[in-house]
Design an enzyme around this catalytic site. Sequence first.
Site, PDB file in Angstrom:
ATOM      1  CG  HIS A 194      33.108  47.433  51.939  1.00 12.92           C
ATOM      2  ND1 HIS A 194      34.257  46.734  51.637  1.00 12.92           N
ATOM      3  CD2 HIS A 194      33.057  48.466  51.067  1.00 12.92           C
ATOM      4  CE1 HIS A 194      34.884  47.329  50.631  1.00 12.92           C
ATOM      5  NE2 HIS A 194      34.170  48.384  50.262  1.00 12.92           N
ATOM      6  CD  GLU A 234      34.158  44.087  54.160  1.00 11.93           C
ATOM      7  OE1 GLU A 234      35.005  44.788  53.580  1.00 11.93           O
ATOM      8  OE2 GLU A 234      33.109  43.685  53.613  1.00 11.93           O
ATOM      9  CB  CYS A 240      33.734  46.718  47.149  1.00 17.12           C
ATOM     10  SG  CYS A 240      33.815  48.487  46.760  1.00 17.12           S
TER      11      CYS A 240
END
Length: 555
Positions: free
Chosen positions: A515, A517, A389
Amino acid sequence: MPSTTTHPRTKHIFVTGGVVSSLGKGLTCASIGMLLEHRGLRVRLQKFDPYINVDPGTMSPYQHGEVYVLDDGAETDLDLGHYERFTNAPLSRDCNYTTGKIYLSVIEKERAGDYLGKTVQVIPHVTDEIKAAIRKLATDDVDVVITEIGGTVGDIEGLPFLEAIRQFALDVGKQNCLYIHLTLIPYLKAAGEAKSKPTQHSVEQLRRIGIQPDILICRTEREMPRDMAEKIAMFCNVETRSVIEERDKTVSIYEVPLSLSENKLDELIVEKLGLRTAPLDISDWRAMLQKVLHPAQEVNIAVVGKYIKYQDAYKSVYEALDHAGIALSSRVVVRRVESEEIERDGAERVLGGVDGILVPGGFGYRGVAGKVEAIRFARERQIPFFGICLGLQCAVIEFARNVLGLEDANTTEIDRNCRHPVVCLLDEQFAITQMGGTMRLGLYPTALLPGSLASVAYGSDFVQERHRHRYEFNNAYRAQFEAAGMVFSGTSPDGPLVEVIELRDHPWFLAVQCHPEFRSKPTKSHPLFRGFVKASLERREVRKRSEATRPRAAG
């Protein structure tokens, strides 16, 4: 896993907490969900947060930790990350409600005349809204709904939620509801003993509200003696076998489900709710934990961020790094670096000796200069780099300044009047004035360049990832970047939005606007994190061989 239950009605588990916050209700709920799934049950999870914010989206990471984003774009509490990492239960915006969200719905109904002129009150209108939120998850294809009540018993903000779950058992029948209370057994070193009184008082508060817990889970540093369990059971009006020890874990949070299973929590839940299930089989989880507990090697990764002082601010990033380590039978040692520390002391001094550098997301100008310098260090020293990001945006700024020579290059988030706005606001964001829920949020598709690092890592030329941002790469500069060696390896399917960047002539330099994750699990690591950690391990091995063959100084 297919359901083996024959019960036509969904069962409900309500998890409350007492004594202090941060006891780990989210981990406990996730662990219960994981155990029940491994018994063949279909599970859904949700969390009620007592704060008045409509969602966590505008809250400071220092107060709240990370904002966890779902596929549907809901900005939620970080505990939903635990739910996804431990279980396969689908999550949506119906899985996280705050006091603000509940009251907003009630007020909108009142304004629309839905209450037909009645006086709108906490009981029944607010509690009915809360119960309706619980029922949304209790569909025909769900065996068990696990609902976590945030905060602690006694918090004034949480009282409507506790009253609602008290009423809920009357609505659906107590045989279909189970109340689990998570509490603390503090150990006093001066006295040399653990104390049960805080737990007794916490349960007393809950019983005053009208809720008798069925199971007590006791967080403790040390083994809980049998006589203490018996004492707690007597004073709290539960069976001794329903007092479950949950001792602190020193290695991994993924040990929690095994600990609860060893204390027969899943058997107790199945029995008390009258569920018919398959035998528990957690062999896959045990195999994963063996890699956690017995890594073959280790690797040092620097995470350079602006919220490093608070552990939960980058919770999913740390977890995804661990997942990659598990997949590669390695222990990932994270060096948490405040980006302002690099601004003050220099990248060489702060980042020297690391095997890989990761720059995560964030907002605002503070610490950006340190992130940019960390990326320059990674680019020039050929250290594996992964940007997420804002990490992508900082990589763009660094490349523009130090490779293209655009000294004033910046993001308009920081400098609206910079000469070279290489990162700028999305077109659709210009007219937005509200802060909450107005970014590019949720799951979006990305087309990947065949043969690129990203494409090879994913094993696909088309992926979908979750987003949470307002700013994008400025396409007016794309040709200049490409000519100097930057590869735009991922874009929106129609082409205009840059989603992934890479560098030619670098071992592993990749940054994403999304993102990733948020889509990593301990049993299935995210491919980009796995690729990054693998590249970092390879760099570590090369450096070790180089040091081994380097001539030593005489004497």
